[in-house]
Design a protein around this motif. Structure first.
Motif, PDB file in Angstrom:
ATOM      1  N   GLY A  59       3.294  13.687  -1.218  1.00 51.55           N
ATOM      2  CA  GLY A  59       3.178  13.992  -2.631  1.00 51.55           C
ATOM      3  C   GLY A  59       4.508  13.924  -3.359  1.00 51.55           C
ATOM      4  N   GLU A  60       5.604  14.111  -2.613  1.00 45.02           N
ATOM      5  CA  GLU A  60       6.937  14.034  -3.201  1.00 45.02           C
ATOM      6  C   GLU A  60       7.484  12.616  -3.190  1.00 45.02           C
ATOM      7  OE1 GLU A  60       6.148  16.173  -0.716  1.00 45.02           O
ATOM      8  OE2 GLU A  60       5.810  17.904  -2.026  1.00 45.02           O
ATOM      9  N   GLY A  61       6.700  11.670  -2.726  1.00 43.51           N
ATOM     10  CA  GLY A  61       7.132  10.275  -2.702  1.00 43.51           C
ATOM     11  C   GLY A  61       7.972   9.901  -1.505  1.00 43.51           C
ATOM     12  N   VAL A  62       7.996  10.766  -0.473  1.00 51.92           N
ATOM     13  CA  VAL A  62       8.761  10.487   0.750  1.00 51.92           C
ATOM     14  C   VAL A  62       7.907   9.671   1.719  1.00 51.92           C
ATOM     15  CG1 VAL A  62       9.984  11.489   2.705  1.00 51.92           C
ATOM     16  CG2 VAL A  62      10.073  12.619   0.466  1.00 51.92           C
ATOM     17  N   PHE A  93       0.835  -1.211   0.000  1.00 52.64           N
ATOM     18  CA  PHE A  93       0.000   0.000   0.000  1.00 52.64           C
ATOM     19  C   PHE A  93       0.872   1.264   0.000  1.00 52.64           C
ATOM     20  CE2 PHE A  93      -1.999  -3.393   2.551  1.00 52.64           C
ATOM     21  CZ  PHE A  93      -3.128  -3.658   1.774  1.00 52.64           C
ATOM     22  N   ARG A  94       1.921   1.248  -0.813  1.00 47.96           N
ATOM     23  CA  ARG A  94       2.888   2.348  -0.790  1.00 47.96           C
ATOM     24  C   ARG A  94       2.250   3.711  -1.047  1.00 47.96           C
ATOM     25  NH1 ARG A  94       8.256   3.206  -0.942  1.00 47.96           N
ATOM     26  NH2 ARG A  94       8.968   5.123  -1.980  1.00 47.96           N
ATOM     27  N   GLN A  96       6.382   8.559   4.975  1.00 47.15           N
ATOM     28  CA  GLN A  96       6.081   9.266   6.225  1.00 47.15           C
ATOM     29  C   GLN A  96       5.609   8.275   7.296  1.00 47.15           C
ATOM     30  OE1 GLN A  96       3.284  12.390   5.184  1.00 47.15           O
ATOM     31  NE2 GLN A  96       5.009  13.783   4.732  1.00 47.15           N
ATOM     32  N   GLY A  97       6.235   8.358   8.438  1.00 47.54           N
ATOM     33  CA  GLY A  97       5.924   7.440   9.531  1.00 47.54           C
ATOM     34  C   GLY A  97       4.477   7.479   9.962  1.00 47.54           C
ATOM     35  N   ALA A  98       3.912   8.679  10.002  1.00 46.29           N
ATOM     36  CA  ALA A  98       2.519   8.816  10.435  1.00 46.29           C
ATOM     37  C   ALA A  98       1.579   8.108   9.468  1.00 46.29           C
ATOM     38  CB  ALA A  98       2.157  10.283  10.556  1.00 46.29           C
ATOM     39  N   LYS A  99       1.866   8.227   8.163  1.00 45.45           N
ATOM     40  CA  LYS A  99       1.015   7.583   7.171  1.00 45.45           C
ATOM     41  C   LYS A  99       1.148   6.058   7.242  1.00 45.45           C
ATOM     42  CE  LYS A  99       0.849  11.319   3.739  1.00 45.45           C
ATOM     43  NZ  LYS A  99      -0.623  11.400   3.661  1.00 45.45           N
ATOM     44  N   VAL A 100       2.383   5.585   7.443  1.00 44.72           N
ATOM     45  CA  VAL A 100       2.603   4.138   7.567  1.00 44.72           C
ATOM     46  C   VAL A 100       1.844   3.605   8.786  1.00 44.72           C
ATOM     47  CG1 VAL A 100       4.323   2.327   7.958  1.00 44.72           C
ATOM     48  CG2 VAL A 100       4.850   4.238   6.425  1.00 44.72           C
ATOM     49  N   ALA A 101       1.955   4.345   9.885  1.00 42.92           N
ATOM     50  CA  ALA A 101       1.270   3.930  11.115  1.00 42.92           C
ATOM     51  C   ALA A 101      -0.235   3.878  10.915  1.00 42.92           C
ATOM     52  CB  ALA A 101       1.632   4.878  12.256  1.00 42.92           C
TER      53      ALA A 101
END
Length: 257
Positions: free
Chosen positions: A211-214, A204-205, A216-221
């Motif tokens: 938006g820059e493709g970085v 689920f990348r 992010q820990g919060a989004k992964v969590a």
């Protein structure tokens, strides 16, 4: 030397934090006695004038057989002059013979004082055992006829070691957590969280990056929380709180930045 404590001290040790009234506590103590968990003792001093004679202990089939066997054997031996009972003024600590004082103790529990009815003329404490396990039958010094010894509730004593052992047996012992156990559990949880992070990044990348493709820990969590059932089907939730979950993931993301 054995240490003896009173009934009140025993109740305090056993039921200090128990939500029971005094009557229930006392009945529970007597239940422990009837189950053989504790013994009752009395301290006899010379001023009490409690005399007794030693008796032979049999292994009777029942209580009635025991009583009549001892009476008959004693009577025959004394009539032949082959037995002269040793009468002694009892002094020291003596254990109540549970085979012959059960009814008396029941009456004592009901009345909370020395039974004052005619009951104790038929059932009272008759046999006492000394520290050498010798049994003594309470008797009248003048004519050898059996008299009735009826101690009050406050006269009863218990060995402190018996109450200590009983306290241990009825109090759940919490097993202390070893430091190694705590560390191992923490490490296992982190491994599960990081494994889940790797899995959601692979599957689920788009939901895990900016938006820059970085990444992010919060989004992964957040994805891990939403998909928790895939990784922890029994609880359907992550083993860490959301804030801790984000911290764990960011801690490892920052290592390579």
């Amino acid at each position: 030397m054995d240490e003896f404590i009173s009934i009140d001290e025993a109740l305090e040790m056993l039921f200090d934090k128990a939500d029971m009234d005094d009557i229930k506590k006392l009945k529970r103590l007597f239940q422990y006695y009837s189950r053989g968990k504790i013994d009752f003792y009395v301290e006899l001093l010379g001023g009490n004038d409690i005399y007794a004679k030693p008796i032979i202990k049999y292994k009777p089939k029942n209580l009635m057989d025991a009583v009549f066997s001892e009476i008959i054997v004693d009577a025959i031996a004394e009539s032949k002059g082959s037995k002269v009972p040793e009468i002694r003024l009892l002094e020291g600590y003596f254990k109540l013979d549970r085979n012959f004082c059960g009814d008396y103790l029941k009456a004592l529990l009901d009345n909370h004082e020395r039974p004052i009815t005619s009951f104790h003329y038929d059932c009272s404490v008759v046999d006492l055992m000394d520290e050498d396990f010798r049994v003594w039958r309470v008797t009248n010094f003048a004519d050898i006829s059996c008299v009735h010894f009826s101690p009050k509730l406050d006269d009863l004593l218990i060995k402190a070691e018996q109450i200590t052992e009983l306290t241990r047996s009825i109090t759940p012992q919490k097993k202390p957590h070893r430091r190694t156990d705590i560390t191992e559990k923490s490490n296992k949880t982190k491994m599960e969280v990081l494994g889940a992070a790797l899995s959601v990044l692979a599957q689920f990348r788009p939901q895990c990056v900016s938006g820059e493709g970085v990444v992010q820990g919060a989004k992964v969590a957040k994805v891990i929380e939403d998909k928790a059932g895939l990784f922890w089907p029994e609880t359907n939730q992550a083993p860490q709180e959301p804030e801790v979950l984000r911290k764990t993931i960011n801690e490892w993301l920052n290592k390579s930045r």
